[in-house]
Scaffold this active site. Structure first.
Site, PDB file in Angstrom:
ATOM      1  CD  GLU A 237      -1.817  -2.335   1.505  1.00  0.00           C
ATOM      2  OE1 GLU A 237      -0.656  -2.608   1.889  1.00  0.00           O
ATOM      3  OE2 GLU A 237      -2.717  -3.196   1.444  1.00  0.00           O
ATOM      4  CG  HIS A 286     -14.099  -4.105   1.221  1.00  0.00           C
ATOM      5  ND1 HIS A 286     -13.942  -3.867  -0.135  1.00  0.00           N
ATOM      6  CD2 HIS A 286     -14.385  -5.425   1.339  1.00  0.00           C
ATOM      7  CE1 HIS A 286     -14.104  -4.991  -0.805  1.00  0.00           C
ATOM      8  NE2 HIS A 286     -14.401  -5.961   0.065  1.00  0.00           N
ATOM      9  CG  ASP A 294     -14.114  -9.681   5.990  1.00  0.00           C
ATOM     10  OD1 ASP A 294     -14.331 -10.911   5.960  1.00  0.00           O
ATOM     11  OD2 ASP A 294     -13.869  -9.011   4.976  1.00  0.00           O
TER      12      ASP A 294
END
Length: 502
Positions: A237, A286, A294
């Site tokens: 990321e 998300h 999750d």
């Protein structure tokens, strides 16, 4: 081809690097497949010239030049010490360093007359010649390939091609709706098909973030296919954020994507995109407890607030499919502002824009989505993202009960704050103190809009692992809870009257 110079002075702010660093940098980069060379003395100009020559001859691999140097070189009491790293040398040490260099010891800011001439005849002339050669080359290219030359000019000036948004769809009303990430993927492909320099990818999550460009000819960017438009960043990321920053500086329009919870890993690069004022697009899906089972490790809470806190960064959390369309239209016309686009994993109803206000109101950051059919609102319902349709449902229920409410969609606080005070007051009237904000994220920041006497429905703890419907009940994201909060706000702010007065 890339050349990276590694200054190996073996000193950190705390002391020698061997206090905490024993890595063999050369071996590591050789393992990466780099061309590695070394210069044992930073002052050896012949060896430096030779190293740069080695770089210029290497056409297949990036080059790392490790240069051994002495920090504070020439300062007799500070050379090779950590104090030369973060402290001024001091008057006497500066004098001694000048003596070492054979420089006038009492001179301050001395620039000999020959220096500007030397630079003008060297860097200045070389730069001017290169610029002239480039412009002549571009003129020839323009004559042979006018369309491609036009694209290059537009790209370099951060302009858009004519008809750049002609393929962007309008979404019909749909009670079931589509996931925010799915809609964004559709719009992204429509835009990239008409904007050749729009490209990007994901941190190994493109199938989930829906950011893969799928139209004919898009392809993957690889060593053998440099024209590919899809970049595979891998599980990196921060590196992804750094790469898209660099791409933006070359004037292409890049995007990177991942899950919102992982934006923390990319935060330094996102912050730098704002500091550099480059129009990078950071796409995060998300976006809330909506990820359900999750669980709290993957459910963002404080991330939206923390991103809104970065100066110069524009955060968008659109409320339905057509707001996502309008958000992309705004984003593509930005020239200096980086953007975070926050999207849902779950489906969001597509609102009927014949009944409610046009999604084009997003261009002002926040707008009145729904108002009472008659009269002035008694309470304001403020929301973003997947909670906007929830506010609309509560608005309809309040209307059935004879209570007048206004729904304000607030997809971009930063854009809203750029509007005139008159516009902002028309959307959130100061004389309507009864206010409820609804967002599946930390309530931090909402006080600016609901006031100290308003109410915020949001996350004040971490989430939990359960189906979304169960989580919505647990944390108060239901029509019933929003309606109850609206009624409580009205009651709280109504003038107190006595029985005789009634």
């Amino acid at each position: 081809i890339l050349c990276w110079i590694y200054d190996n002075n073996k000193i950190t702010i705390e002391g020698p690097t061997d206090l905490a660093f024993s890595e063999d940098v050369a071996t590591r980069f050789i393992a990466y497949g780099w061309n590695v060379t070394r210069v044992g003395d930073a002052n050896d100009l012949n060896m430096l010239d030779r190293a740069f020559g080695t770089f210029l001859k290497e056409l297949e691999r990036p080059t790392l030049i490790i240069v051994d140097s002495h920090i504070g070189y020439g300062a007799p009491n500070k050379q090779d010490t950590h104090s030369a790293h973060g402290e001024p040398l001091g008057e006497e040490e500066i004098r001694l360093a000048k003596r070492h260099y054979g420089w006038p010891e009492d001179a301050r800011f001395l620039v000999p007359n020959d220096v500007p001439t030397h630079f003008q005849q060297g860097i200045g002339k070389r730069g001017k010649d290169l610029r002239g050669a480039w412009m002549a080359r571009f003129k020839d290219y323009q004559a042979k390939y006018p369309e491609l030359a036009g694209h290059l000019y537009q790209m370099q000036h951060r302009q858009l091609p004519n008809g750049w948004d002609r393929k962007v769809p309008v979404f019909p009303p749909d009670a079931k709706g589509l996931a925010g990430r799915e809609v964004s993927g559709i719009v992204l492909n429509a835009l990239a098909a008409t904007i050749p320099w729009l490209l990007g990818g994901a941190a190994d999550l493109a199938p989930s973030t829906k950011t893969r460009l799928t139209f004919e000819g898009a392809g993957d960017l690889t060593g053998s296919n440099p024209s590919g438009r899809n970049i595979h960043f891998g599980v990196r990321e921060h590196a992804m954020g750094a790469i898209v920053n660099g791409l933006s500086l070359s004037k292409v329009r890049p995007y990177g994507s991942g899950f919102l919870i992982f934006s923390d890993y990319a935060r330094p690069a996102i912050r730098l995109s704002a500091l550099m004022e480059i129009p990078v697009v950071h796409i995060f899906t998300h976006d809330s407890i909506g990820v359900g089972e999750d669980g709290p490790t993957h459910q963002p809470i404080e991330q939206i607030s923390s991103l809104r806190a970065i100066p110069g960064l524009m955060v968008f959390r659109p409320g339905d499919a057509n707001e996502i369309v309008e958000a992309w239209k705004v984003i593509m016309e930005l020239r200096h502002e980086p953007v975070v686009m926050i999207l849902s994993r779950q489906a969001i109803p597509t609102l009927d824009r014949m009944k409610y206000a046009s999604a084009s109101g997003l261009a002002k950051g926040a707008y009145v989505l729904a108002d009472p059919s008659d009269g002035y609102p008694e309470v304001l319902l403020l929301g973003t993202g997947s909670e906007v349709p929830l506010c609309v449902q509560a608005h309809e229920q309040l209307a059935v009960e004879g209570i007048k409410s206004r729904v304000v969609s607030m997809p971009s606080w930063e854009l809203f704050e750029q509007q005139s005070e008159d516009y902002r007051r028309s959307v959130i009237p100061p004389d309507v103190p009864a206010r409820v904000s609804v967002e599946q994220a930390s309530v931090f920041g909402w006080g600016s809009y609901v006031g100290t006497e308003g109410h915020s429905i949001g996350m004040k703890s971490f989430g939990a692992s359960a189906p979304l419907k169960e989580l919505a009940k647990k944390f108060g994201f239901t029509v019933e809870h929003v309606v109850a909060a609206a009624k409580a706000q009205i009651a709280r702010h109504q003038p107190h009257t006595t029985i005789a007065q009634r």
